[in-house]
Motif scaffolding. Structure first.
Motif, PDB file in Angstrom:
ATOM      1  N   UNK A 204      -2.692   1.150   0.738  1.00 47.51           N
ATOM      2  CA  UNK A 204      -2.435   2.341   1.544  1.00 47.51           C
ATOM      3  C   UNK A 204      -0.970   2.766   1.556  1.00 47.51           C
ATOM      4  N   UNK A 205      -0.049   1.796   1.589  1.00 47.72           N
ATOM      5  CA  UNK A 205       1.372   2.149   1.665  1.00 47.72           C
ATOM      6  C   UNK A 205       1.822   2.914   0.423  1.00 47.72           C
ATOM      7  N   UNK A 206       1.456   2.405  -0.753  1.00 44.71           N
ATOM      8  CA  UNK A 206       1.818   3.089  -1.991  1.00 44.71           C
ATOM      9  C   UNK A 206       1.152   4.459  -2.046  1.00 44.71           C
ATOM     10  N   UNK A 207      -0.102   4.524  -1.621  1.00 46.35           N
ATOM     11  CA  UNK A 207      -0.826   5.791  -1.642  1.00 46.35           C
ATOM     12  C   UNK A 207      -0.153   6.837  -0.750  1.00 46.35           C
ATOM     13  N   UNK A 208       0.258   6.436   0.442  1.00 43.72           N
ATOM     14  CA  UNK A 208       0.905   7.384   1.349  1.00 43.72           C
ATOM     15  C   UNK A 208       2.228   7.881   0.773  1.00 43.72           C
ATOM     16  N   UNK A 209       2.997   6.964   0.182  1.00 48.89           N
ATOM     17  CA  UNK A 209       4.256   7.387  -0.428  1.00 48.89           C
ATOM     18  C   UNK A 209       4.015   8.258  -1.659  1.00 48.89           C
ATOM     19  N   UNK A 210       2.935   7.995  -2.383  1.00 47.16           N
ATOM     20  CA  UNK A 210       2.595   8.839  -3.526  1.00 47.16           C
ATOM     21  C   UNK A 210       2.271  10.256  -3.054  1.00 47.16           C
TER      22      UNK A 210
END
Length: 320
Positions: free
Chosen positions: A105-111
Motif C-alpha cells: 500500500x505504501x508504494x502504491x500510494x506514493x505511485x
C-alpha cells in the motif's frame, strides 16, 4: 470499446500522447518507475485523452500543446485508480496484479501521488488560467468522491441521490473536464466549451452506470477481475440499489461482506440479474446518453462531432 484503436484518424495524435505519457512516468527511482510503467502498460481505453482531442478540435488545434493536456487528464485518472485499488484492497486490475498487491500500500500510494505530480507538471505548459482552475476544481471533486466512497462502504441504507453524486465525482466530472479543458486549451468559443462540458458530464454518468451493470453481467475474463467485485468490496451501485427494493434480495444483499464466499456471490449475482434491476439501471444510463446526444446537436458538423455521437451510441453496447 477500445476507443484508441477504433478511430484511425486519431491514431497519430494518440501515439504522440502515449509517447508523452511514457516520458512522464519515467523516473530514476526504480520501484516507482516500475509501478507507474506497469499501470501505463496495462492499457485502458484512453477515454480521457480522446475527449481532450475531440474538445480541442472545436478551436485552434495544436497537437504540441494538446498532447500535454491529454496526458494530464489520463495521469489523474491513473492516479485515482491506484488510490481506488488501495482503498478497495483490490488484487486485480485489467487481469493483472494491482500495484498495491505487488508492492504494498505504501508504494502504491506514493505511485499515485507521483502520477498526480507528473500530471500537474505536464499541465504547467498550458498558459490559459481557466484550464488550470477547471483542473483544480476537478481534482478537488475527485478527492471528495474518494472520501464519499470510503464513507459509504457497506452502507446499504444509501439512496439514489448518494449514488449519483458519488459517480458524478468518481467518473463524470473527469470526463466532463477532459472535453471542456481540451476546448479551453485550443481557444474554442465559450458556447462550445459549455456544450462540451455538459456532453462529458452526461456521457460520464452513463459510462459509470454501464460499468456498474457490467460488474454483474460480464465474465471474470472480460472484467479482468471477479464479477460482483464492487458489491463484495462494499460499493453499492445502481443495480444493487434497485435489487434491494425486493425484500428477499434485500436480506441477501445486506449480508455481503469482504469475507462472503464465492458460491454465495455467484448465487446472489444470478438473483440480481433475474430481478429486473439491470434493465432499470440500463434505462437510466440510456437517459443520460440521450441527454449527451441532445447537448451537442448545435456543434458544428465535422469528424469531431461525428465521433462524439458515435462514442455516445457505443457506450450502451459495450461489454468491457
Amino acid at each position: 470499446m477500445k476507443v484508441k484503436w477504433k478511430y484511425s484518424y486519431l491514431k497519430k495524435d494518440m501515439d504522440a500522447i502515449e509517447h508523452t505519457l511514457r516520458q512522464l512516468v519515467t523516473t530514476e527511482q526504480p520501484i516507482l518507475h516500475a509501478a507507474s510503467l506497469k499501470l501505463l502498460e496495462a492499457g485502458g481505453k484512453r477515454f480521457r485523452p480522446v475527449f481532450v482531442i475531440l474538445g480541442a478540435k472545436f478551436g485552434k488545434y495544436q497537437l504540441q500543446s494538446i498532447k500535454n493536456v491529454a496526458a494530464t487528464l489520463e495521469l489523474i485518472h491513473m492516479a485515482s485508480l491506484v488510490h481506488d485499488d488501495v482503498i478497495d484492497e483490490a488484487k486485480l486490475r485489467r487481469g493483472k496484479e494491482t500495484i498495491n498487491e505487488e508492492h504494498g500500500n505504501k508504494i502504491a500510494m506514493y505511485a499515485g501521488d507521483f502520477l498526480f505530480a507528473r500530471a500537474l507538471e505536464s499541465m504547467s505548459e498550458i498558459e490559459e488560467s481557466k484550464a488550470h482552475q477547471r483542473l483544480a476544481d476537478t481534482i478537488l471533486e475527485v478527492c471528495l468522491g474518494e472520501i464519499e466512497q470510503i464513507k459509504d462502504k457497506y452502507n446499504f441504507k444509501q439512496n439514489l441521490r448518494c449514488y449519483l453524486r458519488r459517480i458524478k465525482r468518481k467518473t463524470a466530472l473527469l470526463i466532463s473536464a477532459s472535453c471542456e479543458i481540451g476546448a479551453i486549451a485550443s481557444g474554442a468559443e465559450l458556447k462550445f466549451q459549455t456544450v462540451l462540458k455538459k456532453y462529458g458530464y452526461y456521457l460520464g454518468m452513463s459510462y459509470q452506470i454501464m460499468d456498474d451493470i457490467l460488474d454483474f453481467t460480464s465474465s471474470d475474463k472480460e472484467l479482468g477481475k471477479p464479477a460482483g467485485s464492487d458489491l463484495l468490496q462494499g460499493n453499492i451501485t445502481l443495480p444493487v440499489l434497485f435489487a434491494m427494493e425486493n425484500p428477499t434480495l434485500h436480506e441477501k444483499i445486506i449480508k455481503v461482506n469482504e469475507n462472503t464466499s464465492v458460491e454465495y456471490m455467484k448465487s446472489l449475482i444470478e438473483d440480481i440479474k433475474k430481478s429486473g434491476s439491470i434493465d432499470r439501471a440500463r434505462d437510466i444510463s440510456d437517459r443520460y446518453l440521450d441527454k449527451a446526444l441532445s447537448s451537442i446537436k448545435d456543434l458544428p458538423k465535422g469528424e469531431a462531432k461525428s465521433m462524439l455521437i458515435t462514442i455516445a451510441k457505443n457506450i450502451g453496447k459495450r461489454k468491457s
